[in-house]
Design an enzyme around this catalytic site. Structure first.
Site, PDB file in Angstrom:
ATOM      1  N   TRP A 136       0.838  -1.207   0.000  1.00  0.00           N
ATOM      2  CA  TRP A 136       0.000   0.000   0.000  1.00  0.00           C
ATOM      3  C   TRP A 136       0.865   1.246   0.000  1.00  0.00           C
ATOM      4  O   TRP A 136       0.525   2.238  -0.653  1.00  0.00           O
ATOM      5  CB  TRP A 136      -0.982  -0.013   1.174  1.00  0.00           C
TER       6      TRP A 136
ATOM      7  N   ASP B  62      -1.695   6.622   6.335  1.00  0.00           N
ATOM      8  CA  ASP B  62      -2.774   5.755   5.876  1.00  0.00           C
ATOM      9  C   ASP B  62      -3.068   4.803   7.046  1.00  0.00           C
ATOM     10  O   ASP B  62      -2.275   3.918   7.348  1.00  0.00           O
ATOM     11  CB  ASP B  62      -2.289   4.981   4.643  1.00  0.00           C
TER      12      ASP B  62
ATOM     13  N   LYS C 236     -12.725  -1.682   7.296  1.00  0.00           N
ATOM     14  CA  LYS C 236     -12.107  -2.617   8.249  1.00  0.00           C
ATOM     15  C   LYS C 236     -12.653  -2.345   9.650  1.00  0.00           C
ATOM     16  O   LYS C 236     -13.494  -3.089  10.130  1.00  0.00           O
ATOM     17  CB  LYS C 236     -10.585  -2.534   8.186  1.00  0.00           C
TER      18      LYS C 236
HETATM   19  C1  LIG Z   1      -3.477  -0.088   4.408  1.00  0.00           C
HETATM   20  C2  LIG Z   1      -4.391   0.030   3.216  1.00  0.00           C
HETATM   21  N1  LIG Z   1      -4.340   1.132   2.454  1.00  0.00           N
HETATM   22  C3  LIG Z   1      -5.128   1.273   1.387  1.00  0.00           C
HETATM   23  C4  LIG Z   1      -6.022   0.302   1.013  1.00  0.00           C
HETATM   24  C5  LIG Z   1      -6.877   0.519  -0.187  1.00  0.00           C
HETATM   25  O1  LIG Z   1      -8.126   0.905   0.253  1.00  0.00           O
HETATM   26  P1  LIG Z   1      -9.356   1.144  -0.722  1.00  0.00           P
HETATM   27  O2  LIG Z   1      -9.743  -0.192  -1.262  1.00  0.00           O
HETATM   28  O3  LIG Z   1     -10.374   1.747   0.212  1.00  0.00           O
HETATM   29  O4  LIG Z   1      -8.939   2.073  -1.793  1.00  0.00           O
HETATM   30  C6  LIG Z   1      -6.123  -0.865   1.776  1.00  0.00           C
HETATM   31  C7  LIG Z   1      -7.090  -1.904   1.416  1.00  0.00           C
HETATM   32  O5  LIG Z   1      -7.103  -3.000   1.910  1.00  0.00           O
HETATM   33  C8  LIG Z   1      -5.281  -1.004   2.906  1.00  0.00           C
HETATM   34  O6  LIG Z   1      -5.336  -2.106   3.667  1.00  0.00           O
END
Ligand SMILES: Cc1ncc(COP(=O)(O)O)c(C=O)c1O
Length: 365
Positions: A106, A176, A200
């Site tokens: 991520w 994030d 989550k």
């Molecule tokens: C730490 C983290 N950041 C970003 C995301 C991406 O999130 P989204 O699907 O809401 O764009 C996730 C998705 O699992 C994640 O776990």
């Protein structure tokens, strides 16, 4: 349990388990919200009934997460992934560099987006160690003139989590927190921006929470599309366009549930107890199971592990599935097993998994 259906042992990484009480309350209120003869989903987002839900969710999040007054809470769409874009689009100016700490897929994705807008740097990376750990605070390098420093507080795929956050002085720290927001108390004042997809710990997918320091709003780029400007949303209380009304209602209900559990300190304690039973099953297995993350960096939200024998690992996952455990396959980029033990996953589910792991080992070693 008041529902007739048996609840799954849900270890999904996201979307993931929601509190049963919240689901049941939403079910009761679904068709006739507040005696209006309408579902909340059928109401105008400008109606009094909806506005009360919206403002209550913002106020509860501020209180529960102890968000200081100099921060705005925004409810946006586009997931955490759109924040990967909006942050550099708003804050990475030509004369500056944005520094990213790489601790997993991520953060790599966040960095990739920033590169489209300007200069970037790696503040630290644990890629060489296959993202088994979080770097020590001393390893993190950035410049005092940086636009911001970006971190991923919990790495959903690799199962690592920051225990302490860096102090970045005048440089805004951006996090994030998609996969560990509200899992424990956090000193929000250390951060310039915190963002999280809701799916989550906060509610259903479709809402993205952004907590942003007000002075940063004033410094944001102005020559960008309206919907991608933070100021558009802060100036309209996240009601510039139609928000995901049902998701925000659910988020509010999840916040009430967390309050009822005793708040974030109580939730943290429960999360520690839940993760401990599973980590103990790994650590006491004499190598039959082993964890992906180093012990110091282990996540309380995503427990990543392998069965040492690959054939047995397939059998483990198949038997676990047959026994009613859902979502235990590791992310496709890492493989192995992963148990996501978010706030709404009950202790009993974690204990059942730990017992299953111990039994499986006894039968197969
Ligand atoms: C730490 C983290 N950041 C970003 C995301 C991406 O999130 P989204 O699907 O809401 O764009 C996730 C998705 O699992 C994640 O776990």
């Amino acid at each position: 349990m008041s529902t007739t259906t048996k609840r799954a042992y849900n270890f999904n990484a996201g979307p993931s388990a929601l509190p049963l009480e919240v689901l049941e309350k939403a079910q009761q209120e679904l068709v006739n919200f507040n005696n209006t003869g309408m579902a909340l989903m059928e109401m105008s987002h400008r109606s009094k009934d909806y506005e009360a839900v919206h403002n209550d969710a913002i106020a509860r999040l501020k209180a529960l997460f102890a968000i200081p007054d100099n921060y705005e809470v925004l409810f946006l769409q586009g997931g955490a992934s759109l924040q990967f874009t909006m942050i550099p689009m708003n804050f990475l100016t030509q004369d500056k560099t944005a520094s990213y700490v790489l601790t997993g897929s991520w953060s790599e994705k966040a960095l990739k987006e920033a590169k489209l807008f300007g200069q970037t740097a790696q503040a630290a990376s644990t890629k060489e160690n296959n993202y088994r750990n979080i770097p020590s605070l001393e390893e993190i390098q950035f410049n005092e003139t940086d636009a911001y420093v970006h971190i991923t507080s919990n790495n959903t795929i690799y199962g690592t989590q920051w225990k302490n956050f860096p102090t970045t002085g005048e440089v805004p720290l951006v996090a994030d927190m998609s996969s560990d927001i509200l899992s424990k108390p956090v000193d929000v004042s250390k951060f310039g921006i915190i963002y999280a997809g809701a799916q989550k710990n906060l509610g259903p997918s479709g809402v993205t929470v952004v907590i942003i320091r007000k002075d940063l709003l004033a410094s944001a780029n102005t020559n960008i599309p309206t919907m991608l400007k933070y100021t558009t949303h802060s100036e309209s209380n996240s009601l510039y366009n139609t928000p995901p009304t049902f998701g925000i209602y659910m988020l509010g209900e999840v916040l009430k549930w967390v309050e009822g559990k005793g708040g974030l300190e109580a939730i943290e304690k429960q999360n520690e107890e839940k993760a401990k039973v599973i980590y103990d099953a790994i650590d006491n297995s004499n190598g039959f199971y082993y964890g992906h993350a180093t012990k110091e960096s282990r996540s309380l939200m995503n427990i990543t592990f392998r069965v040492a024998d690959e054939e047995l690992e397939k059998q483990f996952l198949a038997e676990a599935k047959a026994a009613g455990f859902v979502g235990l396959n590791g992310h496709r980029s890492v493989g192995g097993c992963r148990a996501s033990t978010y706030n709404a996953v009950p202790f009993e589910a974690c204990l059942a998994l730990a017992n299953f792991m111990v039994d499986f080992q006894k039968k197969n070693q």
